[in-house]
Write an enzyme that holds these catalytic residues in place. Structure first.
Site, short mmCIF file in Angstrom:
data_model
loop_
_atom_site.label_atom_id
_atom_site.label_comp_id
_atom_site.label_asym_id
_atom_site.label_seq_id
_atom_site.Cartn_x
_atom_site.Cartn_y
_atom_site.Cartn_z
N ASN A 84 42.36 47.47 32.03
CA ASN A 84 42.91 46.14 31.75
C ASN A 84 44.42 46.09 31.90
O ASN A 84 45.05 45.12 31.51
CB ASN A 84 42.49 45.70 30.35
CG ASN A 84 41.00 45.40 30.29
OD1 ASN A 84 40.40 45.09 31.31
ND2 ASN A 84 40.42 45.51 29.11
N ASP B 37 41.46 45.27 23.45
CA ASP B 37 40.77 45.98 24.53
C ASP B 37 41.78 46.60 25.50
O ASP B 37 41.62 46.51 26.73
CB ASP B 37 39.80 45.04 25.27
CG ASP B 37 38.72 45.81 26.02
OD1 ASP B 37 38.53 47.02 25.75
OD2 ASP B 37 38.07 45.21 26.91
N ASP C 227 42.94 40.73 30.73
CA ASP C 227 41.69 40.70 29.98
C ASP C 227 41.89 40.44 28.50
O ASP C 227 41.78 41.34 27.66
CB ASP C 227 40.91 42.01 30.20
CG ASP C 227 39.45 41.83 29.79
OD1 ASP C 227 39.11 40.75 29.25
OD2 ASP C 227 38.65 42.76 30.01
N THR D 26 36.39 49.25 23.59
CA THR D 26 35.75 50.26 24.43
C THR D 26 35.77 51.58 23.66
O THR D 26 36.83 51.95 23.14
CB THR D 26 36.53 50.38 25.76
OG1 THR D 26 36.63 49.06 26.34
CG2 THR D 26 35.86 51.32 26.74
N LEU E 99 36.95 41.99 43.47
CA LEU E 99 38.00 42.93 43.03
C LEU E 99 37.55 43.75 41.83
O LEU E 99 38.00 44.87 41.63
CB LEU E 99 39.28 42.17 42.65
CG LEU E 99 39.95 41.34 43.75
CD1 LEU E 99 41.03 40.45 43.15
CD2 LEU E 99 40.55 42.26 44.80
N GLY E 100 36.66 43.17 41.02
CA GLY E 100 36.20 43.87 39.83
C GLY E 100 35.09 43.08 39.16
O GLY E 100 34.86 41.92 39.49
N ARG E 101 34.42 43.74 38.23
CA ARG E 101 33.33 43.08 37.52
C ARG E 101 33.40 43.38 36.03
O ARG E 101 33.82 44.47 35.64
CB ARG E 101 31.97 43.63 37.99
CG ARG E 101 31.45 43.05 39.26
CD ARG E 101 30.18 43.81 39.58
NE ARG E 101 29.89 43.82 40.99
CZ ARG E 101 29.20 42.90 41.62
NH1 ARG E 101 28.76 41.87 40.94
NH2 ARG E 101 28.96 42.99 42.90
N GLY E 102 32.95 42.44 35.23
CA GLY E 102 32.81 42.68 33.80
C GLY E 102 31.36 42.46 33.43
O GLY E 102 30.50 42.39 34.31
N VAL F 96 35.26 39.17 39.44
CA VAL F 96 36.61 38.78 39.85
C VAL F 96 36.71 38.94 41.36
O VAL F 96 36.42 40.00 41.90
CB VAL F 96 37.69 39.61 39.12
CG1 VAL F 96 39.08 39.22 39.58
CG2 VAL F 96 37.57 39.43 37.60
N LYS G 203 43.29 49.26 27.64
CA LYS G 203 42.82 50.46 28.34
C LYS G 203 43.30 50.36 29.79
O LYS G 203 43.68 49.27 30.25
CB LYS G 203 41.30 50.59 28.28
CG LYS G 203 40.56 49.37 28.78
CD LYS G 203 39.07 49.56 28.70
CE LYS G 203 38.34 48.31 29.14
NZ LYS G 203 36.90 48.44 29.13
N SER H 41 29.88 39.80 32.11
CA SER H 41 29.36 38.52 32.61
C SER H 41 30.38 37.81 33.49
O SER H 41 30.39 36.58 33.56
CB SER H 41 28.95 37.64 31.44
OG SER H 41 30.06 37.54 30.57
N SER H 42 31.23 38.59 34.11
CA SER H 42 32.20 37.96 35.01
C SER H 42 32.35 38.78 36.28
O SER H 42 32.11 39.98 36.29
CB SER H 42 33.56 37.83 34.32
OG SER H 42 34.19 39.09 34.24
P1 ADP Z 1 36.28 41.56 32.07
O1 ADP Z 1 36.58 40.80 30.85
O2 ADP Z 1 34.96 41.22 32.66
O3 ADP Z 1 36.51 43.04 31.92
P2 ADP Z 1 38.79 41.43 33.54
O4 ADP Z 1 39.69 40.26 33.35
O5 ADP Z 1 39.18 42.71 32.89
O6 ADP Z 1 37.31 41.01 33.16
O7 ADP Z 1 38.61 41.71 35.11
C1 ADP Z 1 37.70 42.70 35.57
C2 ADP Z 1 38.35 43.51 36.67
O8 ADP Z 1 38.70 42.66 37.77
C3 ADP Z 1 39.68 44.18 36.28
O9 ADP Z 1 39.46 45.38 35.59
C4 ADP Z 1 40.30 44.35 37.65
O10 ADP Z 1 39.74 45.44 38.34
C5 ADP Z 1 39.89 43.09 38.39
N1 ADP Z 1 40.93 42.06 38.19
C6 ADP Z 1 41.00 41.16 37.19
N2 ADP Z 1 42.06 40.35 37.31
C7 ADP Z 1 42.70 40.76 38.44
C8 ADP Z 1 43.91 40.32 39.11
N3 ADP Z 1 44.64 39.32 38.63
N4 ADP Z 1 44.29 40.96 40.23
C9 ADP Z 1 43.53 41.98 40.72
N5 ADP Z 1 42.40 42.43 40.13
C10 ADP Z 1 41.98 41.84 39.00
MG MG Z 2 38.29 44.16 31.59
#
Ligand code: ADP
Ligand code: MG
Length: 389
Positions: free
Chosen positions: A156, A151, A169, A188, A29-32, A37, A153, A34-35
């Site tokens: 998040n 953070d 986040d 950011t 669904l998404g990436r950070g 999702v 934005k 070092s994570s």
């Molecule tokens: P990071 O700290 O790496 O930025 P986030 O918690 O912001 O991690 O998650 C990264 C991305 O993953 C988010 O910007 C979003 O696109 C997706 N994401 C995170 N949590 C959810 C969720 N509960 N439902 C859907 N998408 C999510």
């Molecule tokens: Mg984030």
């Protein structure tokens, strides 16, 4: 695990085993930094969640010298502190090991506010009011718990099934005492408050606190209304200088159609001096957020009565629809007027007045032919035969 993501390294130890026993991971669904999702399904219930998988194997210290593990444990602690608010993401499950941490969150099917904004380009004042009120309410809760998010934005701010906000986040969030100040540079670039930059540039800087989130709200709100951020410049140094000086404007043509209330609120959010900046509680009582509530509460008996009458009239019209004659066009009436039931009655009545019982039904006569424009030879014969009786 989704096949197209097979190149993505998935953890395979302790916490991972427990996680995979309980959940089935699906697409990313998404990436950070070092994570990753991923959407995942809880095997027992079939419910969908979002799992944030944090890789601790390459664990550098962050800006505050904290290890990733310590930072993630702090994130979990804060997520538990702020839990239970309708506009804040809910942490459902946690799996910890020395190499990986899995945070299982409620799933926000509509993804990031950032992506939503990319598809719609700008938001109306009404939609901006709807979203920003929820963001401020979430932030009020966070600040009341003594936490700074740091953070904020559109990436998040997630949107659930009903396009309601879920603030997420808390990776940079910190618990601060009322008088405590922070100094480290995190967040950011486009959303950094001037005092965060100052804290990083000057030895004698005062540090910063919760007000940085209010500044970020100003940047978010500006961006929602016109689709571009207030301090953006292709040279990052120029952008940072613009932030420090609070240099932005409402001069682009997009601002022409925007009313004074949101501009006034943005002016109060994007104040360089954090002491002069509006608080979250005051932002929520700003006239920009009062418009809808006032209108909703106002009772106008005359308008309500008029509305009632309109409803009744509409209902009666709908009920009578099947008795209403179909609309008649001139074109149809010109070509074959006798085909239309209403006209047929009129024509018959006229014909009767002119010819009386002379032209009768059931005697093989074509009464419609009486009204045809082109003369018919056989018709003449009918007349003749009738006359000769
Ligand atoms: P990071 O700290 O790496 O930025 P986030 O918690 O912001 O991690 O998650 C990264 C991305 O993953 C988010 O910007 C979003 O696109 C997706 N994401 C995170 N949590 C959810 C969720 N509960 N439902 C859907 N998408 C999510
Ligand atoms: Mg984030």
């Amino acid at each position: 695990m989704a096949k197209d993501d097979a190149d993505d390294h998935l953890p395979d130890k302790d916490a991972a085993k427990e996680f995979y026993a309980k959940y089935e991971p699906k697409e990313i669904l998404g990436r950070g930094i070092s994570s990753t999702v991923r959407r995942c399904i809880e095997k027992e219930t079939g419910n969908a969640y979002a799992a944030k998988i944090i890789d601790l194997s390459n664990d550098p210290n962050d800006a505050e010298g904290k290890s990733m593990l310590a930072a993630t444990l702090e994130e979990i602690n804060i997520l538990r502190m702020v839990a239970g608010h309708p506009y804040i993401i809910e942490l459902h499950d946690v799996f910890e090991s020395s190499t990986f941490i899995f945070l299982v969150f409620e799933l926000c099917k509509n993804g990031e506010l950032f992506d939503y904004l990319t598809t719609v380009v700008t938001l109306s004042e009404k939609k901006t009011r709807y979203i920003m009120r929820q963001v401020f309410e979430a932030l009020l809760h966070v600040h009341n718990m003594g936490i700074v998010h740091r953070d904020l934005k559109p990436e998040n701010i997630l949107l659930d099934d009903n396009l309601n906000v879920k603030l997420t986040d808390f990776g940079f969030a910190r618990v601060v005492k009322p008088v405590e100040k922070l100094f480290d540079l995190c967040g950011t670039p486009g959303y950094l408050a001037p005092e965060v930059l100052q804290s990083n540039m000057f030895e004698d800087a005062e540090g910063y606190g919760k007000e940085v989130d209010v500044w970020a709200c100003g940047v978010v709100m500006y961006t929602l209304l016109v689709g571009c951020p207030p301090f953006w410049h292709r040279k990052q140094m120029v952008m940072l200088r613009n932030i420090m000086e609070g240099k932005y404007s409402f001069t682009s043509p997009e601002w022409d159609d925007i009313t004074e209330a949101p501009k006034d609120l943005i002016r109060k959010l994007l104040v360089v001096d954090p002491r002069q900046r509006i608080s979250v509680a005051d932002a929520l009582t700003h006239p920009f957020f009062q418009i809808m509530q006032y209108k909703a509460r106002e009772f106008n008996a005359r308008r309500l009565f008029k509305f009632g009458i309109l409803c009744v009239r509409a209902m009666v019209r709908i009920q009578r629809l099947r008795f209403t004659p179909e609309p008649l066009s001139v074109a149809v009436a010109q070509v074959d007027p006798y085909r239309v039931k209403a006209l047929r009655k009129v024509i018959d009545a006229c014909a009767f007045r002119v010819y009386g019982h002379w032209v009768k039904k059931g005697e093989g006569q074509n009464r419609a032919a009486l009204f045809e424009n082109s003369p018919k030879t056989e018709l003449k014969q009918i007349y003749v035969s009738n006359l000769s009786r």
